[in-house]
Design a protein around this motif. Structure first.
Motif, PDB file in Angstrom:
ATOM      1  N   LEU A 229       0.822  -1.218   0.000  1.00 14.63           N
ATOM      2  CA  LEU A 229       0.000   0.000   0.000  1.00 14.63           C
ATOM      3  C   LEU A 229       0.854   1.264   0.000  1.00 14.63           C
ATOM      4  O   LEU A 229       0.387   2.327  -0.413  1.00 14.63           O
ATOM      5  N   LEU A 230       2.094   1.165   0.434  1.00 16.27           N
ATOM      6  CA  LEU A 230       3.023   2.290   0.317  1.00 16.27           C
ATOM      7  C   LEU A 230       3.988   2.056  -0.834  1.00 16.27           C
ATOM      8  O   LEU A 230       4.214   2.932  -1.649  1.00 16.27           O
ATOM      9  N   MET A 231       4.532   0.850  -0.916  1.00 11.50           N
ATOM     10  CA  MET A 231       5.635   0.584  -1.835  1.00 11.50           C
ATOM     11  C   MET A 231       5.223   0.479  -3.299  1.00 11.50           C
ATOM     12  O   MET A 231       6.015   0.794  -4.181  1.00 11.50           O
ATOM     13  N   GLU A 232       4.002   0.017  -3.564  1.00 10.88           N
ATOM     14  CA  GLU A 232       3.587  -0.219  -4.946  1.00 10.88           C
ATOM     15  C   GLU A 232       2.218   0.386  -5.255  1.00 10.88           C
ATOM     16  O   GLU A 232       1.568  -0.013  -6.214  1.00 10.88           O
ATOM     17  N   ASN A 233       1.783   1.325  -4.471  1.00  8.01           N
ATOM     18  CA  ASN A 233       0.447   1.874  -4.613  1.00  8.01           C
ATOM     19  C   ASN A 233       0.470   3.110  -5.519  1.00  8.01           C
ATOM     20  O   ASN A 233       1.191   4.062  -5.229  1.00  8.01           O
ATOM     21  N   PRO A 234      -0.327   3.128  -6.579  1.00  7.84           N
ATOM     22  CA  PRO A 234      -0.342   4.288  -7.463  1.00  7.84           C
ATOM     23  C   PRO A 234      -1.092   5.498  -6.867  1.00  7.84           C
ATOM     24  O   PRO A 234      -0.973   6.609  -7.373  1.00  7.84           O
ATOM     25  N   CYS A 235      -1.834   5.273  -5.786  1.00 10.28           N
ATOM     26  CA  CYS A 235      -2.651   6.344  -5.204  1.00 10.28           C
ATOM     27  C   CYS A 235      -1.966   6.913  -3.958  1.00 10.28           C
ATOM     28  O   CYS A 235      -1.845   6.236  -2.939  1.00 10.28           O
ATOM     29  N   HIS A 236      -1.533   8.162  -4.032  1.00  8.50           N
ATOM     30  CA  HIS A 236      -0.871   8.803  -2.894  1.00  8.50           C
ATOM     31  C   HIS A 236      -1.809   8.961  -1.706  1.00  8.50           C
ATOM     32  O   HIS A 236      -1.379   8.935  -0.556  1.00  8.50           O
ATOM     33  N   PHE A 237      -3.085   9.125  -1.990  1.00 10.56           N
ATOM     34  CA  PHE A 237      -4.075   9.336  -0.932  1.00 10.56           C
ATOM     35  C   PHE A 237      -4.190   8.109  -0.027  1.00 10.56           C
ATOM     36  O   PHE A 237      -4.129   8.215   1.198  1.00 10.56           O
ATOM     37  N   THR A 238      -4.337   6.920  -0.625  1.00  6.08           N
ATOM     38  CA  THR A 238      -4.458   5.712   0.198  1.00  6.08           C
ATOM     39  C   THR A 238      -3.101   5.292   0.772  1.00  6.08           C
ATOM     40  O   THR A 238      -3.041   4.720   1.857  1.00  6.08           O
ATOM     41  N   ALA A 239      -2.006   5.596   0.068  1.00  6.31           N
ATOM     42  CA  ALA A 239      -0.673   5.317   0.616  1.00  6.31           C
ATOM     43  C   ALA A 239      -0.454   6.138   1.883  1.00  6.31           C
ATOM     44  O   ALA A 239       0.067   5.637   2.887  1.00  6.31           O
ATOM     45  N   SER A 240      -0.887   7.383   1.855  1.00  6.00           N
ATOM     46  CA  SER A 240      -0.777   8.258   3.022  1.00  6.00           C
ATOM     47  C   SER A 240      -1.620   7.739   4.174  1.00  6.00           C
ATOM     48  O   SER A 240      -1.161   7.680   5.327  1.00  6.00           O
ATOM     49  N   LEU A 241      -2.841   7.338   3.884  1.00  7.98           N
ATOM     50  CA  LEU A 241      -3.723   6.814   4.926  1.00  7.98           C
ATOM     51  C   LEU A 241      -3.174   5.511   5.506  1.00  7.98           C
ATOM     52  O   LEU A 241      -3.283   5.268   6.707  1.00  7.98           O
ATOM     53  N   TYR A 242      -2.550   4.689   4.671  1.00  5.64           N
ATOM     54  CA  TYR A 242      -1.908   3.466   5.163  1.00  5.64           C
ATOM     55  C   TYR A 242      -0.840   3.810   6.198  1.00  5.64           C
ATOM     56  O   TYR A 242      -0.784   3.216   7.275  1.00  5.64           O
ATOM     57  N   LEU A 243       0.015   4.777   5.880  1.00  5.66           N
ATOM     58  CA  LEU A 243       1.072   5.161   6.822  1.00  5.66           C
ATOM     59  C   LEU A 243       0.492   5.772   8.095  1.00  5.66           C
ATOM     60  O   LEU A 243       0.986   5.510   9.188  1.00  5.66           O
ATOM     61  N   GLU A 244      -0.535   6.586   7.969  1.00  2.00           N
ATOM     62  CA  GLU A 244      -1.169   7.175   9.149  1.00  2.00           C
ATOM     63  C   GLU A 244      -1.758   6.079  10.037  1.00  2.00           C
ATOM     64  O   GLU A 244      -1.636   6.128  11.258  1.00  2.00           O
ATOM     65  N   THR A 245      -2.371   5.091   9.421  1.00  3.35           N
ATOM     66  CA  THR A 245      -2.945   3.972  10.168  1.00  3.35           C
ATOM     67  C   THR A 245      -1.845   3.173  10.855  1.00  3.35           C
ATOM     68  O   THR A 245      -1.994   2.760  12.008  1.00  3.35           O
ATOM     69  N   MET A 246      -0.732   2.968  10.153  1.00  2.00           N
ATOM     70  CA  MET A 246       0.406   2.262  10.750  1.00  2.00           C
ATOM     71  C   MET A 246       0.968   3.053  11.929  1.00  2.00           C
ATOM     72  O   MET A 246       1.286   2.472  12.973  1.00  2.00           O
ATOM     73  N   CYS A 247       1.088   4.365  11.783  1.00  3.39           N
ATOM     74  CA  CYS A 247       1.580   5.204  12.892  1.00  3.39           C
ATOM     75  C   CYS A 247       0.677   5.077  14.103  1.00  3.39           C
ATOM     76  O   CYS A 247       1.149   4.904  15.233  1.00  3.39           O
ATOM     77  N   ASP A 248      -0.625   5.167  13.883  1.00  2.70           N
ATOM     78  CA  ASP A 248      -1.582   5.047  14.984  1.00  2.70           C
ATOM     79  C   ASP A 248      -1.462   3.689  15.662  1.00  2.70           C
ATOM     80  O   ASP A 248      -1.531   3.578  16.883  1.00  2.70           O
TER      81      ASP A 248
END
Length: 160
Positions: free
Chosen positions: A87-106
């Motif tokens: 979701l971060l490494m191969e995701n074409p959508c910056h919006f969902t990649a960002s949300l993935y990282l935010e979810t991981m941080c939480d």
């Protein structure tokens, strides 16, 4: 009949898809019994596959993010999310990649997962690379902010 439908419909034209999805995810996590929230969140994380549409990924990540805030132990969620690092490494959508990282941080905050885990270290390295590349070409500021937050959470956790 779903009792919140009227409020969601009323808010949609003004709030847009993001706020509507946030409201739905927050509502859903509120009506799930506390004893079931961990199982629900892990099931949702298991549904994040590459063949799923980005709209579905976005809604699922919001459900995970809101639901995980109510989990006692998020270690299993961190491990499950690491399996979805595409979701971060191969995701074409910056919006969902960002949300993935935010979810991981939480999920990382307040967990007992070892931060020297190879998967987390690889994710941190990818976050740094994304920031460096984004600064050169200047795309999504939200993704850059999420990468910086993830790297900060990762580094602070490693120091303690």
């Amino acid at each position: 009949c779903f009792p919140f439908r009227r409020f969601i419909r009323a808010g949609s034209p003004k709030a847009g898809f993001y706020k509507t999805r946030c409201l739905a995810a927050e509502t859903l996590s509120s009506i799930i019994p506390p004893s079931d929230i961990g199982r629900f969140v892990l099931e949702q994380a298991g549904k994040l596959d590459r063949d799923v549409k980005q709209n579905t990924v976005h809604g699922t990540l919001l459900q995970i993010q809101h639901g995980s805030a109510k989990m006692q132990d998020r270690s299993s969620l961190v491990r499950k999310l690491l399996e979805k690092s595409w979701l971060l490494m191969e995701n074409p959508c910056h919006f969902t990649a960002s949300l993935y990282l935010e979810t991981m941080c939480d999920a990382l905050e307040g967990t007992s997962v070892q931060l020297d885990d190879p998967g987390l270290m690889k994710l941190a390295g990818t976050a740094v690379t994304v920031v460096q590349e984004s600064l050169m070409i200047g795309p999504a500021a939200t993704l850059v902010e999420s990468c910086v937050r993830f790297y900060y959470v990762f580094e602070v956790g490693c120091l303690h």
